[in-house]
Write a protein that holds these residues in place. Sequence first.
Motif, PDB file in Angstrom:
ATOM      1  N   CYS A   1       0.769  -1.022  -0.211  1.00 12.75           N
ATOM      2  CA  CYS A   1      -0.099   0.032  -0.051  1.00 12.75           C
ATOM      3  C   CYS A   1       0.787   1.215   0.004  1.00 12.75           C
ATOM      4  CB  CYS A   1      -0.790   0.117   1.131  1.00 12.75           C
ATOM      5  SG  CYS A   1      -1.936   1.365   1.250  1.00 12.75           S
TER       6      CYS A   1
ATOM      7  N   LEU B   1       0.040   4.253   0.955  1.00 16.86           N
ATOM      8  CA  LEU B   1      -0.611   4.861   2.042  1.00 16.86           C
ATOM      9  C   LEU B   1      -0.079   4.293   3.477  1.00 16.86           C
ATOM     10  CD1 LEU B   1      -3.929   5.862   0.804  1.00 16.86           C
ATOM     11  CD2 LEU B   1      -2.087   7.259   0.472  1.00 16.86           C
TER      12      LEU B   1
ATOM     13  N   HIS C   1      -6.022   5.013  10.891  1.00 20.43           N
ATOM     14  CA  HIS C   1      -6.741   3.770  11.308  1.00 20.43           C
ATOM     15  C   HIS C   1      -6.342   2.287  10.718  1.00 20.43           C
ATOM     16  CE1 HIS C   1      -8.296   4.372   7.336  1.00 20.43           C
ATOM     17  NE2 HIS C   1      -9.279   3.747   7.535  1.00 20.43           N
TER      18      HIS C   1
ATOM     19  N   LEU D   1       1.651  -3.801   6.653  1.00 19.86           N
ATOM     20  CA  LEU D   1       1.746  -3.131   5.541  1.00 19.86           C
ATOM     21  C   LEU D   1       3.126  -3.202   4.755  1.00 19.86           C
ATOM     22  CD1 LEU D   1      -0.185   0.017   5.927  1.00 19.86           C
ATOM     23  CD2 LEU D   1      -0.757  -1.862   4.641  1.00 19.86           C
TER      24      LEU D   1
ATOM     25  N   GLU E   1      -3.674  -2.172  -0.354  1.00 13.07           N
ATOM     26  CA  GLU E   1      -4.360  -1.455  -1.334  1.00 13.07           C
ATOM     27  C   GLU E   1      -4.571  -2.361  -2.747  1.00 13.07           C
ATOM     28  OE1 GLU E   1      -5.901   1.512  -2.215  1.00 13.07           O
ATOM     29  OE2 GLU E   1      -6.295   0.176  -3.845  1.00 13.07           O
TER      30      GLU E   1
ATOM     31  N   SER F   1      -8.346   2.890  -1.389  1.00 10.45           N
ATOM     32  CA  SER F   1      -8.350   4.429  -1.137  1.00 10.45           C
ATOM     33  C   SER F   1      -8.418   5.314  -2.368  1.00 10.45           C
ATOM     34  CB  SER F   1      -6.844   4.628  -0.632  1.00 10.45           C
ATOM     35  OG  SER F   1      -5.902   4.447  -1.855  1.00 10.45           O
TER      36      SER F   1
HETATM   37  S1  SF4 Z   1      -6.277   1.558   5.384  1.00  9.18           S
HETATM   38 FE1  SF4 Z   1      -6.166   0.816   3.266  1.00  9.18          FE
HETATM   39  S2  SF4 Z   1      -5.380   2.744   2.015  1.00  9.18           S
HETATM   40 FE2  SF4 Z   1      -4.953   2.917   4.321  1.00  9.18          FE
HETATM   41  S3  SF4 Z   1      -2.736   2.135   4.753  1.00  9.18           S
HETATM   42 FE3  SF4 Z   1      -4.288   0.599   5.379  1.00  9.18          FE
HETATM   43  S4  SF4 Z   1      -4.301  -0.458   3.564  1.00  9.18           S
HETATM   44 FE4  SF4 Z   1      -3.566   1.203   2.811  1.00  9.18          FE
END
Ligand code: SF4
Length: 395
Positions: free
Chosen positions: A118, A120, A124, A131, A163, A189
């Motif tokens: 991802c 980002l 939250h 990640l 993502e 996202s």
């Molecule tokens: S909530 Fe979704 S977009 Fe945000 S960091 Fe986590 S995986 Fe990535």
Amino acid sequence: MPNTTHSNNLIFGSKRQLVLLRIWLGIGFHFLKKYKNPLLINRIRKQVLSLKQIYTAEFGITKMAFVDGKYYFNSNMNGWPSPLFYRPLDVEVKKGFAQAVSNLENLKMVQIALTKKCPLNCEHCYEGHELNKKDTLTLNDHKRIVEKLQNAEISVIQYGGGEPMTHVDDLVEILNTATDQSDFYVYTSGFNCTEKNLLKLKTAGLTGISIGIDHYIADRHNAFRRNEKAFQWALEAAKNASAQKLVVTFTICATKEFCSEDNLWKYLEFAKENNADFVQVLEPRAAGNYEFQDVYLSQDQLKILEVFFLEANSSPKYKQHPIVLYTGYHQRKKGCLGAGENYLYIDTDGYMSSCPFCRNIKTHILDESHEASIKAMKSEGCALPKSKIEIYENV
Ligand code: SF4
């Protein structure tokens, strides 16, 4: 900027009544064909109504989104007309007639984390600890997972992450390999949701996208998502998805800071101006990046959310605004809808949990022991801390 080409997909009033009548006739015809016994219809009707009550508030279905020839009253369910629409009803009726239904077949929806990748690192994120580690599931694993879920006739499969749009070609291949036994949704996202990519996914059979967008003010959303392009990606995604006739849901994590009447109504207006068919409200949970933090909403804030949810869906003033989905409301009234009861979550390594927030990790979805694992989830119930459940029950 709002998309001025927005076409309102919502139906309400007498048109909605007519569609509901057609749906009821469709359900009656479906079960007559299946059981060939008109005397069973009233019993079947009661079972269908009990399922409907799990997902709708006291005032029933006041509006529906009409997208690409189908009517949706919830973007986590199948649209009508479609043979898939009847699948959860078939399961409920089978159970009512004491026919065998396995724990896997009983699920109405499964959410799968496609990848750990991802760009980002949202405030939250429930996969915050995972990640950008190396993915363990291969494309072939994902195809086998879908095959297993489709063999159990799961009619809604949702992809999140990480993502999922970082792996758009894998998604296309998975959808192309899958049968038409399920509707597929992507939770994103907005990253990489270009016209071209959404066209590829639509052509492969994607039904809708849920875009995580947590504020109607660009800077606030970007700060929450820790990326200065996040707001622009999200709005582009909404515009492109709407152009591809995908069901569009704006999903918001309603934090303590956000949760005021003023913000909620402004958000609904913003969602309407930007092509959303649905607004899905999630309550923050102390999981992932929020682990060990006191992010739970106060009783007063939960009340604000409930009033917003009820009014937005029942007041004629908001009949042309997106349909608001608020699982927390139903959970407090009717019990947890996850935890293997109606849906479950498959994490980035392929292991099953009750939901993305309640990580009572069970066996791998490709193991044979899924039945015992889902049974264990059901008996454990919601993994919210007991003190929080009590607060929430008192709203
Ligand atoms: S909530 Fe979704 S977009 Fe945000 S960091 Fe986590 S995986 Fe990535």
